[in-house]
Design a protein around this motif. Structure first.
Motif, PDB file in Angstrom:
ATOM      1  N   TYR A 235     -85.642   4.979  31.400  1.00 15.37           N
ATOM      2  CA  TYR A 235     -84.371   5.572  30.977  1.00 15.37           C
ATOM      3  C   TYR A 235     -83.646   6.098  32.206  1.00 15.37           C
ATOM      4  O   TYR A 235     -84.268   6.546  33.154  1.00 15.37           O
ATOM      5  CB  TYR A 235     -84.598   6.764  30.040  1.00 15.37           C
ATOM      6  CG  TYR A 235     -85.116   6.407  28.680  1.00 15.37           C
ATOM      7  CD1 TYR A 235     -84.334   5.703  27.777  1.00 15.37           C
ATOM      8  CD2 TYR A 235     -86.384   6.813  28.285  1.00 15.37           C
ATOM      9  CE1 TYR A 235     -84.807   5.395  26.512  1.00 15.37           C
ATOM     10  CE2 TYR A 235     -86.869   6.512  27.031  1.00 15.37           C
ATOM     11  CZ  TYR A 235     -86.072   5.806  26.140  1.00 15.37           C
ATOM     12  OH  TYR A 235     -86.546   5.516  24.899  1.00 15.37           O
TER      13      TYR A 235
ATOM     14  N   GLN B  87     -81.356   9.013  33.326  1.00 12.61           N
ATOM     15  CA  GLN B  87     -80.800  10.317  32.939  1.00 12.61           C
ATOM     16  C   GLN B  87     -79.940  10.798  34.095  1.00 12.61           C
ATOM     17  O   GLN B  87     -80.449  11.247  35.100  1.00 12.61           O
ATOM     18  CB  GLN B  87     -81.918  11.331  32.672  1.00 12.61           C
ATOM     19  CG  GLN B  87     -82.754  11.020  31.429  1.00 12.61           C
ATOM     20  CD  GLN B  87     -83.845  12.052  31.204  1.00 12.61           C
ATOM     21  OE1 GLN B  87     -84.082  12.913  32.027  1.00 12.61           O
ATOM     22  NE2 GLN B  87     -84.517  11.948  30.072  1.00 12.61           N
TER      23      GLN B  87
ATOM     24  N   VAL C 257     -86.182   7.884  34.474  1.00 15.01           N
ATOM     25  CA  VAL C 257     -87.414   8.346  33.848  1.00 15.01           C
ATOM     26  C   VAL C 257     -88.204   7.132  33.387  1.00 15.01           C
ATOM     27  O   VAL C 257     -87.698   6.302  32.635  1.00 15.01           O
ATOM     28  CB  VAL C 257     -87.120   9.253  32.620  1.00 15.01           C
ATOM     29  CG1 VAL C 257     -88.418   9.707  31.970  1.00 15.01           C
ATOM     30  CG2 VAL C 257     -86.292  10.443  33.045  1.00 15.01           C
TER      31      VAL C 257
ATOM     32  N   ALA D 153     -90.453   6.219  31.053  1.00 12.70           N
ATOM     33  CA  ALA D 153     -91.055   6.759  29.824  1.00 12.70           C
ATOM     34  C   ALA D 153     -92.315   5.986  29.448  1.00 12.70           C
ATOM     35  O   ALA D 153     -93.263   6.555  28.902  1.00 12.70           O
ATOM     36  CB  ALA D 153     -90.043   6.722  28.682  1.00 12.70           C
TER      37      ALA D 153
ATOM     38  N   SER E 294     -96.398  16.479  24.581  1.00 18.05           N
ATOM     39  CA  SER E 294     -94.968  16.309  24.429  1.00 18.05           C
ATOM     40  C   SER E 294     -94.396  15.699  25.721  1.00 18.05           C
ATOM     41  O   SER E 294     -94.756  16.120  26.813  1.00 18.05           O
ATOM     42  CB  SER E 294     -94.395  17.691  24.132  1.00 18.05           C
ATOM     43  OG  SER E 294     -93.032  17.680  24.302  1.00 18.05           O
ATOM     44  N   GLY E 295     -93.579  14.680  25.582  1.00 16.75           N
ATOM     45  CA  GLY E 295     -92.987  14.037  26.762  1.00 16.75           C
ATOM     46  C   GLY E 295     -93.811  12.885  27.321  1.00 16.75           C
ATOM     47  O   GLY E 295     -93.405  12.243  28.278  1.00 16.75           O
ATOM     48  N   ALA E 296     -94.968  12.607  26.711  1.00 14.16           N
ATOM     49  CA  ALA E 296     -95.857  11.556  27.231  1.00 14.16           C
ATOM     50  C   ALA E 296     -95.280  10.159  27.034  1.00 14.16           C
ATOM     51  O   ALA E 296     -95.672   9.221  27.721  1.00 14.16           O
ATOM     52  CB  ALA E 296     -97.226  11.652  26.565  1.00 14.16           C
ATOM     53  N   GLY E 297     -94.376  10.012  26.074  1.00 15.08           N
ATOM     54  CA  GLY E 297     -93.778   8.704  25.811  1.00 15.08           C
ATOM     55  C   GLY E 297     -94.116   8.165  24.426  1.00 15.08           C
ATOM     56  O   GLY E 297     -93.844   6.996  24.124  1.00 15.08           O
ATOM     57  N   LYS E 298     -94.665   9.003  23.569  1.00 15.37           N
ATOM     58  CA  LYS E 298     -95.136   8.551  22.259  1.00 15.37           C
ATOM     59  C   LYS E 298     -94.004   8.006  21.391  1.00 15.37           C
ATOM     60  O   LYS E 298     -94.122   6.921  20.810  1.00 15.37           O
ATOM     61  CB  LYS E 298     -95.853   9.700  21.522  1.00 15.37           C
ATOM     62  CG  LYS E 298     -96.984  10.331  22.320  1.00 15.37           C
ATOM     63  CD  LYS E 298     -97.721  11.404  21.543  1.00 15.37           C
ATOM     64  CE  LYS E 298     -96.877  12.602  21.165  1.00 15.37           C
ATOM     65  NZ  LYS E 298     -96.372  13.369  22.319  1.00 15.37           N
ATOM     66  N   SER E 299     -92.925   8.770  21.297  1.00 15.87           N
ATOM     67  CA  SER E 299     -91.822   8.310  20.436  1.00 15.87           C
ATOM     68  C   SER E 299     -91.143   7.074  21.026  1.00 15.87           C
ATOM     69  O   SER E 299     -90.706   6.185  20.294  1.00 15.87           O
ATOM     70  CB  SER E 299     -90.802   9.427  20.235  1.00 15.87           C
ATOM     71  OG  SER E 299     -91.414  10.498  19.551  1.00 15.87           O
ATOM     72  N   THR E 300     -91.079   7.029  22.338  1.00 17.41           N
ATOM     73  CA  THR E 300     -90.517   5.840  22.992  1.00 17.41           C
ATOM     74  C   THR E 300     -91.350   4.615  22.621  1.00 17.41           C
ATOM     75  O   THR E 300     -90.803   3.542  22.326  1.00 17.41           O
ATOM     76  CB  THR E 300     -90.514   6.032  24.527  1.00 17.41           C
ATOM     77  OG1 THR E 300     -89.809   7.232  24.831  1.00 17.41           O
ATOM     78  CG2 THR E 300     -89.876   4.858  25.220  1.00 17.41           C
TER      79      THR E 300
ATOM     80  N   ARG F 230     -90.448   3.515  19.160  1.00 19.79           N
ATOM     81  CA  ARG F 230     -89.133   2.863  19.110  1.00 19.79           C
ATOM     82  C   ARG F 230     -89.182   1.475  19.734  1.00 19.79           C
ATOM     83  O   ARG F 230     -88.508   0.554  19.268  1.00 19.79           O
ATOM     84  CB  ARG F 230     -88.075   3.742  19.806  1.00 19.79           C
ATOM     85  CG  ARG F 230     -87.692   4.970  18.992  1.00 19.79           C
ATOM     86  CD  ARG F 230     -86.405   5.594  19.523  1.00 19.79           C
ATOM     87  NE  ARG F 230     -86.485   5.934  20.928  1.00 19.79           N
ATOM     88  CZ  ARG F 230     -86.901   7.110  21.396  1.00 19.79           C
ATOM     89  NH1 ARG F 230     -87.251   8.055  20.559  1.00 19.79           N
ATOM     90  NH2 ARG F 230     -86.942   7.336  22.694  1.00 19.79           N
TER      91      ARG F 230
HETATM   92  N1  LIG Z   1     -82.956   8.147  24.928  1.00 15.50           N
HETATM   93  C1  LIG Z   1     -83.489   8.673  26.043  1.00 15.50           C
HETATM   94  N2  LIG Z   1     -82.757   8.789  27.164  1.00 15.50           N
HETATM   95  C2  LIG Z   1     -83.274   9.299  28.291  1.00 15.50           C
HETATM   96  N3  LIG Z   1     -84.534   9.742  28.405  1.00 15.50           N
HETATM   97  C3  LIG Z   1     -85.333   9.672  27.322  1.00 15.50           C
HETATM   98  C4  LIG Z   1     -84.861   9.134  26.082  1.00 15.50           C
HETATM   99  N4  LIG Z   1     -85.864   9.187  25.177  1.00 15.50           N
HETATM  100  C5  LIG Z   1     -86.915   9.732  25.818  1.00 15.50           C
HETATM  101  N5  LIG Z   1     -86.608  10.011  27.110  1.00 15.50           N
HETATM  102  C6  LIG Z   1     -87.546  10.565  28.114  1.00 15.50           C
HETATM  103  O1  LIG Z   1     -88.729   9.806  28.102  1.00 15.50           O
HETATM  104  C7  LIG Z   1     -89.884  10.626  28.183  1.00 15.50           C
HETATM  105  C8  LIG Z   1     -90.784  10.405  26.970  1.00 15.50           C
HETATM  106  O2  LIG Z   1     -90.140  10.909  25.802  1.00 15.50           O
HETATM  107  P1  LIG Z   1     -90.740  10.738  24.331  1.00 15.50           P
HETATM  108  O3  LIG Z   1     -91.107   9.315  24.108  1.00 15.50           O
HETATM  109  O4  LIG Z   1     -89.776  11.351  23.363  1.00 15.50           O
HETATM  110  O5  LIG Z   1     -92.070  11.628  24.412  1.00 15.50           O
HETATM  111  P2  LIG Z   1     -93.020  12.187  23.252  1.00 15.50           P
HETATM  112  O6  LIG Z   1     -92.626  11.569  21.958  1.00 15.50           O
HETATM  113  O7  LIG Z   1     -94.401  11.844  23.694  1.00 15.50           O
HETATM  114  O8  LIG Z   1     -92.818  13.682  23.241  1.00 15.50           O
HETATM  115  C9  LIG Z   1     -89.365  12.053  28.326  1.00 15.50           C
HETATM  116  O9  LIG Z   1     -89.356  12.362  29.684  1.00 15.50           O
HETATM  117  C10 LIG Z   1     -87.973  11.969  27.761  1.00 15.50           C
HETATM  118  O10 LIG Z   1     -87.148  12.934  28.381  1.00 15.50           O
END
Ligand SMILES: Nc1ncnc2c1ncn2[C@@H]1O[C@H](COP(=O)(O)OP(=O)(O)O)[C@@H](O)[C@H]1O
Ligand SMILES: [Mg+2]
Length: 338
Positions: free
Chosen positions: A11, A13, A18, A20, A40-46, A49
């Motif tokens: 990503y 920013q 970043v 991710a 939190s922030g490990a990349g799980k939601s990414t 998606r």
């Molecule tokens: N849409 C986005 N744009 C920019 N940075 C993102 C976006 N989504 C996630 N990130 C970054 O990617 C990293 C992983 O985020 P995320 O997958 O949400 O982590 P988790 O779900 O494990 O808490 C973080 O550093 C977050 O700031």
């Protein structure tokens, strides 16, 4: 069922980049419940998606049920996504729709007939134990009930795969176990492949067959619960079957070993076997016995008399499928959970 290869997601920013997800490889077999744990922030939601291509991977491939998701677009992608049910931390229901109308929503999108929708919604609400709540609005339901509606909605299009992003993180412990029980029973009844994203180790212990540890966008450890727990030096093994991080004070001389073994035999035979075979006293300093993924595991910390021949004893134990390693003290600040 799910196969991820060399997945990267970067990503931008503002001026920063970043990473991710950084070269993620992952395999989830059919019918498995695979936990992905990380802070939190490990990349799980990414990762979630990217699995559904709601976010385009920067590079790498994602294949689900033999379909290369990354090569699909438009209508084909929409169709493939229907075979993936999504469950979120806060159910994400429409407040203005009843439970039944929420479950109906994905079917309305694909222009199903009203009669078919009604039958399917009833079946799904039955399946998640909410038949009596069809006409209730989200505000009239508890957190656990809302999550059940969310799960029913995720199942509306008969998916093969259920992706759950922190499905129990907003629930109390008892409700967490109820929802995990539901997910386990749905896996069995509908032969689903399930991915559960979580930052809570007890969710992995209770529900998962396999687990991956995600840290800073990288998978650091991965495998079946049975395999990862045997790697006694690893972070996941420590987190799954923890022993105290420090040794007792006033500990006398003599080597300290951590034993790990599986099976229904209780802790007694291993210790008494050692005592009998070598004619020594064995001091048990700490121990945990727990069921993980349907199998009993024991983690014991023992002290042997001074001048014991550790390698002979390790070999004797190894012959009985008992892993024995010199106690390795973990830094208690390095907890997995955030
Ligand atoms: N849409 C986005 N744009 C920019 N940075 C993102 C976006 N989504 C996630 N990130 C970054 O990617 C990293 C992983 O985020 P995320 O997958 O949400 O982590 P988790 O779900 O494990 O808490 C973080 O550093 C977050 O700031
Ligand atoms: Mg997240």
């Amino acid at each position: 069922m799910i196969e991820i290869r060399s997945l990267r997601k970067t990503y931008r920013q503002k001026k920063r980049q970043v990473q991710a997800l950084d070269n993620v490889d992952l395999r989830v077999g059919p019918g498995q419940i695979h936990g992905i744990i990380g802070r939190s922030g490990a990349g799980k939601s990414t990762l979630v998606r990217c699995l559904t291509l709601l976010d385009r991977p920067t590079s790498g491939t994602v294949s689900i049920a033999g379909k290369d998701m990354s090569s699909l677009s438009g209508k084909e992608l929409l169709q493939a996504r229907r075979k993936i049910g999504m469950v979120f931390q806060h159910a994400n229901l429409f407040d203005s729709r009843t439970a039944a109308a929420n479950v109906a929503y994905p079917l309305e999108l694909v222009k199903t007939s009203r009669a078919q929708i009604n039958a399917k919604v009833q079946e799904l609400l039955d399946l998640v134990g909410l038949a009596e709540y069809a006409d209730a609005y989200p505000a009239q339901l508890s957190g656990g009930q809302r999550q059940r509606v969310g799960i029913a909605r995720a199942l509306a299009t008969d998916p093969d795969v259920l992706l759950c992003d922190e499905p129990t993180s907003a629930l109390d412990p008892q409700t967490t176990y109820d929802v995990l029980d539901l997910i386990k029973s749905l896996r069995n009844r509908l032969r689903l492949t399930v991915v559960i994203i979580t930052h809570e180790m007890h969710v992995v212990k209770y529900a998962c067959d396999a687990v991956s540890l995600l840290r800073d966008g990288r998978i650091e450890e991965s495998g079946s619960i049975h395999d990862v727990v045997r790697h006694t030096g690893s972070d996941l093994s420590h987190a799954l079957l923890p022993l105290p991080a420090t040794l007792p004070e006033n500990l006398g001389p003599g080597p300290v070993l951590d034993l790990l073994y599986a099976g229904t035999h209780a802790t007694e035979p291993v210790i008494s076997g050692l005592t009998k075979r070598f004619g020594i006293d064995v001091n048990v300093l700490a121990g945990t016995v727990e069921e993980l993924a349907g199998q009993q595991f024991a983690h014991l910390r023992i002290q042997l008399p001074p001048e014991s021949d550790v390698s002979v004893i390790q070999n004797f134990l190894a012959a009985q499928q008992v892993t024995a390693q010199p106690a390795e003290l973990v830094d208690p600040t390095e907890e997995l959970e955030s």
